[in-house]
Write a protein that holds these residues in place. Structure first.
Motif, short mmCIF file in Angstrom:
data_model
loop_
_atom_site.label_atom_id
_atom_site.label_comp_id
_atom_site.label_asym_id
_atom_site.label_seq_id
_atom_site.Cartn_x
_atom_site.Cartn_y
_atom_site.Cartn_z
N SER A 1 -14.62 -24.75 13.05
CA SER A 1 -13.67 -23.51 14.24
C SER A 1 -13.22 -25.00 15.98
O SER A 1 -11.52 -24.70 15.33
CB SER A 1 -14.88 -22.46 14.35
OG SER A 1 -14.98 -21.91 13.45
N MET A 2 -13.96 -25.10 15.70
CA MET A 2 -13.36 -26.72 16.92
C MET A 2 -12.39 -27.11 16.49
O MET A 2 -10.90 -27.74 17.03
CB MET A 2 -14.39 -27.42 17.40
CG MET A 2 -15.67 -26.73 18.00
SD MET A 2 -14.70 -25.17 19.37
CE MET A 2 -13.82 -26.16 20.31
N GLY B 1 -21.62 -24.23 9.38
CA GLY B 1 -20.74 -23.73 8.63
C GLY B 1 -21.99 -23.40 7.13
O GLY B 1 -22.76 -24.03 6.99
N GLY C 1 -22.28 -18.37 10.69
CA GLY C 1 -21.60 -19.82 10.40
C GLY C 1 -22.31 -20.86 11.04
O GLY C 1 -21.99 -21.70 10.72
N SER C 2 -22.99 -20.43 12.37
CA SER C 2 -23.57 -21.20 13.89
C SER C 2 -22.96 -22.72 13.15
O SER C 2 -21.62 -22.31 13.02
CB SER C 2 -25.31 -21.47 12.10
OG SER C 2 -25.97 -20.44 12.93
N PHE C 3 -23.14 -23.93 13.38
CA PHE C 3 -23.37 -25.23 14.02
C PHE C 3 -22.18 -25.42 12.60
O PHE C 3 -21.51 -25.54 12.50
CB PHE C 3 -23.89 -26.12 14.05
CG PHE C 3 -23.97 -27.03 15.02
CD1 PHE C 3 -23.13 -27.21 16.10
CD2 PHE C 3 -23.86 -28.56 13.96
CE1 PHE C 3 -22.63 -28.54 16.61
CE2 PHE C 3 -22.82 -29.74 14.52
CZ PHE C 3 -22.82 -29.64 15.80
N GLY D 1 -18.37 -22.92 10.28
CA GLY D 1 -19.15 -23.00 11.28
C GLY D 1 -18.31 -23.41 12.93
O GLY D 1 -16.75 -24.16 12.32
N PHE D 2 -19.42 -23.93 13.82
CA PHE D 2 -18.62 -24.40 14.70
C PHE D 2 -17.75 -25.72 15.00
O PHE D 2 -16.92 -25.21 15.40
CB PHE D 2 -19.44 -24.28 16.12
CG PHE D 2 -19.57 -24.92 17.49
CD1 PHE D 2 -18.29 -23.57 18.48
CD2 PHE D 2 -19.77 -26.07 18.14
CE1 PHE D 2 -17.88 -24.08 19.02
CE2 PHE D 2 -19.00 -26.00 19.01
CZ PHE D 2 -18.20 -25.22 19.69
N ALA E 1 -14.43 -19.66 10.00
CA ALA E 1 -15.77 -19.76 10.23
C ALA E 1 -17.06 -19.92 9.82
O ALA E 1 -17.58 -20.65 10.01
CB ALA E 1 -15.15 -18.88 12.36
#
Lengths: 609, 373
Positions: B282-283, B247, B243-245, B278-279, B274
């Motif tokens: 997720s955050m 997604g 997903g990296s940054f 991405g990140f 995710a």
């Protein structure tokens, strides 16, 4: 409660750090893996080039070769006993294959069974839904249309061995694809193979193809047109019947190989269908050695066919001339040794011409004595004996042309005159391959021109490699004598006489054991090897050949009829002089015709001495 | 029933908004995870079913907040007994799924009693502790354990559902801690814990089912992995990591629909989310859950009585534990124990139970001032 809040926040922080690690620090790496999961690059074998004979007759056909494979993603869920039942295989064998593949790669499918029949495919397809992850793969293999005919020349396909799969020569070849393992199939594999295509597909976790993302079509391999004439080849092999031996036919004005026979032969289709170990073992251990290429890999004493060499040497060196007469009374004595003529009653007084026609041994003992072994050996080598063909078809034998130097070096002994007598009639140490004898006949027939032998049909007449410094009249004398061998009264090659074409030849009966007894009293393995070397027609030779029948007895009886049938088949098939393809096959053959570049490559390969 | 206008004014809209947002995100992710890999393929109805359950759950939540939670105290042991009975019933009548007997079938629908039970369990323990005076000593801890925790833990292990059993124990301990432990007891627990670790491991291992052992081995040593569980964790990490940054984008994920990821719409739903968001996504999701839980802790602090405080802490702890175990599992830092992600994983009983639990939180919060009126 505040403490609880801090603890909970700390727990969330742990997860956030882990997310940072996976998505930010290792994100690119995981994205690659995810693409690798989803995308599969499949090499698609190119249709292999077709091999045609010189008249455009296809000798092979491409056929699909089916195998069943298991996707590695389902390995932990696979029901091996049920699978064993479906494929009629042993459980342990399946388990072993899975284990082995797991060691090599986790992402490549495991080949479970190869060379499936249509019945087996239907059965697997019908139960496909019960076995997710099972797929049927198709490779290209060969159907050798003439079976064992010409098998040693055409060769066969097989799976790459371990050494080959690591070799850079085969890096483009899809795993599990067939490659040429022998003969033309191996020698010209690069041309026949073509360039494999590539399919990039999207797959699900069970390896099922979801959609095609991109495709690069395979480029079909080049067709090849052999110099070989399948009708001559087949006629020669039929004429051999169950006999063991070899025959080679060359086109004297180009060096093209018209026929290349080694008997017994084998069925190359066995290999192309994925030979079973038992079958391979059977072939390999067969007492009659079907896998041996007798035209190049076996050497035999040439017997009386060698008298052609002795006669040429004698004429060139002036040891004899056409008028020289020698009396034969059944043998000569030298010291305490007696050297007999094959005709114990003797031939009486004869000239070189009649000595060749009747194959008188005594005449050539005398000639040999006058020449000395080193002169005989010199001309034998000039005429192409004792050296390789340069074909690179197999690891070939080079034969042996002995001389005094050789004897001293290898045997640490001086040369004896008695050995010259033996060598002069092609016995003793002298050894040749059937291919060398065909080349010798080609030189005799074409007036002293040496051509590189070519397995491929040539688009134009090649330049000879050299012109031997042998007088044309010497060769004319020999040719006339060889015509007599077949066509004059008392000629030993009478059984090759043809009403359709003027055949010239020389018989040879090479002793296997030191006994001089009538063949019929000897067991098969002790019987003499039968030779017949020939060219035709007498006036303008178009075909030169050698026939060797192991333990065949007398050359005139066992080998000459085979040569006759092959020559007649060629004269009927090729028509006069040109050897052009019949119109009907022309269109197809043109497509497969080999360009000049191709021929050049072949020639370069043969410059090694 | 007449609803007090002041109650309506104090209604905890934030918590409701958070859980509805999480549930809708869950349904969107279920849709993405179960979509057919090729356009035109048949769309499974999981997301529709989950949507129906969301409506049912919202009504259940409204029903729960209508009564003063104090009322729960009166029936807490009765509810607890019913819950225990359901857990017993599932052992004899239950439907087996995924190697464990967790479901009770009622013809048109089936549900997981352990999902319902966990809330009744929190209510019962909160009730019990609120009637206790002072901090928790050794004797009272053991008494409470055998009275309330022992039976359900054993029954759940029998299903076998190790994940839920561990969660029940953790919820019990965290509630004890929320009540307040005597200093001597804290020291004792630490001591016993340290001494018994080597022995516990062995006893614990012997009692495990094969698939549970496999999961643990796979977690501790992914290379050994006897049954390919490590494959699941690995695919989950691949999904999340890829997903990296920012997604891959919604409906662009491949790990779920292409079946590389197991349990993609239930236990591993976070991995699918995710991968696509991405990140950053997720955050944001972590932030939503953290807000929900910290608000619950805040509710516990502000509750008008000890019962309410314990109730709110118990529910918040339960959410925390579920969340941490589930996300930790998908991230490969916790063993695979088969625990759903609250509000997002597919599963009607779980959604309903979590809404009711959130309803309890709202109930406690909106009635925090009642004593002053």
């Amino acid at each position: 409660m505040l403490i609880a809040g801090y603890v909970i926040t700390a727990l969330f922080l742990i997860l956030a750090i882990r997310l940072w690690q996976l998505q930010i620090l290792q994100g690119n790496e995981y994205r690659k893996i995810s693409e690798g999961n989803r995308l599969r690059i499949i090499k698609v074998a190119a249709p292999r080039g077709i091999i045609y004979d010189r008249n455009g007759v296809p000798l092979v056909k491409n056929t699909p070769y089916y195998s069943v494979a298991l996707n590695p993603q389902v390995l932990d869920r696979v029901d091996i006993p049920a699978l064993a039942g479906l494929l009629k295989m042993d459980r342990d064998v399946i388990a072993e294959k899975i284990r082995e593949q797991a060691k090599r790669s986790m992402y490549e499918p495991v080949r479970l069974k190869e060379g499936l029949s249509f019945g087996e495919i239907a059965l697997i397809e019908a139960r496909r839904s019960d076995f997710p992850g099972l797929s049927i793969d198709v490779d290209v293999s060969r159907d050798y249309l003439y079976g064992s005919v010409g098998a040693h020349l055409i060769g066969y396909l097989g799976k790459p061995n371990e050494f080959q799969s690591r070799s850079p020569d085969f890096k483009d070849v899809p795993t599990d694809a067939f490659i040429g393992q022998w003969g033309i199939e191996k020698l010209y594999d690069k041309h026949l193979r073509g360039t494999p295509g590539e399919r990039i597909i999207e797959v699900d976790a069970l390896g099922r193809e979801l959609r095609l993302l991109s495709e690069k079509s395979p480029v079909r391999g080049e067709d090849l047109r052999l110099a070989m004439d399948i009708r001559v080849q087949k006629e020669a092999e039929d004429a051999f019947g169950e006999k063991t031996g070899a025959a080679v036919a060359l086109k004297p004005d180009t060096g093209e190989v018209l026929a290349f026979v080694s008997k017994p032969s084998f069925d190359p289709n066995l290999f192309a269908r994925g030979i079973e170990y038992d079958q391979w073992k059977e072939l390999n251990e067969n007492r009659r050695l079907p896998l041996l290429d007798r035209a190049l890999q076996s050497q035999y004493p040439p017997g009386s066919t060698f008298k052609i060499v002795t006669a040429i040497a004698a004429l060139e060196e002036g040891a004899v001339d056409t008028g020289t007469k020698v009396a034969c009374n059944g043998g000569i004595s030298y010291g305490r040794w007696h050297f007999g003529c094959w005709r114990k009653t003797g031939h009486g007084i004869l000239s070189l011409h009649r000595a060749l026609v009747e194959s008188c041994d005594v005449y050539f003992y005398e000639t040999g004595k006058r020449l000395g072994i080193d002169k005989i050996a010199f001309y034998a080598r000039e005429l192409g004996l004792g050296k390789g063909s340069g074909l690179e078809l197999v690891r070939e034998r080079r034969g042996l042309i002995p001389d005094t130097k050789w004897k001293e070096e290898k045997r640490k002994q001086p040369w004896y005159l008695g050995e010259t007598f033996n060598a002069a009639i092609g016995q003793g140490y002298v050894a040749v391959t059937p291919f060398q004898m065909a080349e010798l006949m080609s030189v005799v027939a074409n007036g002293g021109y040496v051509y590189r032998p070519s397995l491929l049909m040539l688009s134009k007449k090649p330049e000879p490699v050299e012109k031997l410094k042998i007088k044309e009249e010497t060769l004319a004398t020999i040719r006339s004598a060889l015509f007599g061998v077949v066509n004059e009264n008392g000629g030993t090659g009478w059984s090759a006489k043809s009403s359709r074409v003027s055949i010239c030849g020389k018989t040879g009966t090479a002793q296997v054991v030191g006994l001089r007894r009538e063949s019929k009293y000897l067991s098969e393995m002790q019987r003499d090897h039968a030779w017949f070397v020939a060219f035709a027609p007498y006036e303008t030779p178009e075909i030169a050949l050698s026939v060797m029948v192991e333990h065949g007895g007398h050359g005139g009886v066992a080998a000459a009829p085979i040569a006759k049938r092959a020559i007649e088949a060629y004269m009927k098939s090729a028509g006069p002089a040109t050897g052009a393809a019949p119109a009907a096959a022309g269109g197809r053959a043109e497509e497969g015709a080999v360009g000049p570049g191709e021929v050049k490559a072949n020639e370069n390969r043969q410059t090694t001495p | 029933m007449k609803i007090d206008r002041r109650l309506l004014k104090n209604f905890d809209w934030v918590t409701l908004a958070l859980i509805v947002l999480l549930s809708v995100t869950g349904i969107m992710t279920i849709y993405s995870a179960t979509r057919p890999p090729l356009p035109g393929g048949e769309m499974p109805s999981f997301y529709i079913k989950q949507l129906y359950w969301l409506f049912v759950s919202v009504f259940a939540l409204i029903a729960i907040v209508s009564f003063d939670y104090v009322w729960l105290k009166r029936f807490s042991y009765g509810f607890y007994a019913i819950g225990l009975f359901l857990l017993l019933a599932v052992l004899f009548l239950g439907r087996t799924g995924m190697g464990a007997q967790r479901w009770l079938n009622f013809g048109i629908f089936s549900f997981q009693p352990s999902e319902i039970f966990k809330l009744l369990y929190v209510i019962a323990i909160s009730c019990y502790l609120s009637e206790m005076h002072g901090r928790v000593g050794l004797f009272s801890l053991l008494k409470a354990f055998f009275l309330l925790a022992f039976a359900p833990v054993v029954l759940v292990i029998k299903q076998p559902d190790l994940g839920t059993a561990v969660i029940l124990l953790l919820v019990f301990l965290s509630l004890m801690a929320a009540k307040g432990l005597q200093k001597k007891l804290i020291a004792l627990i630490l001591l016993i814990g340290l001494v018994s670790i080597p022995f516990l491991g062995n006893i614990f291992w012997e009692g495990l089912k094969d698939y549970q052992k496999n999961r643990l081995v796979a977690f501790l040593e992914p290379q050994v992995d006897p049954a390919g569980i490590g494959y699941h964790i690995n695919q989950s990490k691949v999904a999340i990591g890829s997903g990296s940054f920012i997604g891959k984008g919604y409906l662009k994920g491949t790990q779920g629909p292409f079946r590389f990821l197991p349990e993609k719409h239930t236990d591993f739903i976070f991995a699918v989310f995710a991968e696509e968001w991405g990140f950053t996504g997720s955050m944001f999701l972590l932030f939503l859950y953290l807000s929900l839980i910290l608000r619950g802790i805040d509710t516990a602090r502000k509750a008008k009585d000890e019962f309410g405080g314990l109730l709110a802490s118990g529910v918040s702890f339960m959410f925390t534990i579920y969340f941490f175990i589930n996300i930790g599992m998908t991230l490969g830092i916790m063993p695979v124990v088969g625990v759903p992600l609250p509000f997002m994983s597919y599963g009607g009983t779980s959604l309903l139970a979590n809404f009711v639990a959130a309803g309890v939180l709202i109930n406690v919060r909106m009635r925090r001032f009642e004593l002053f009126y």
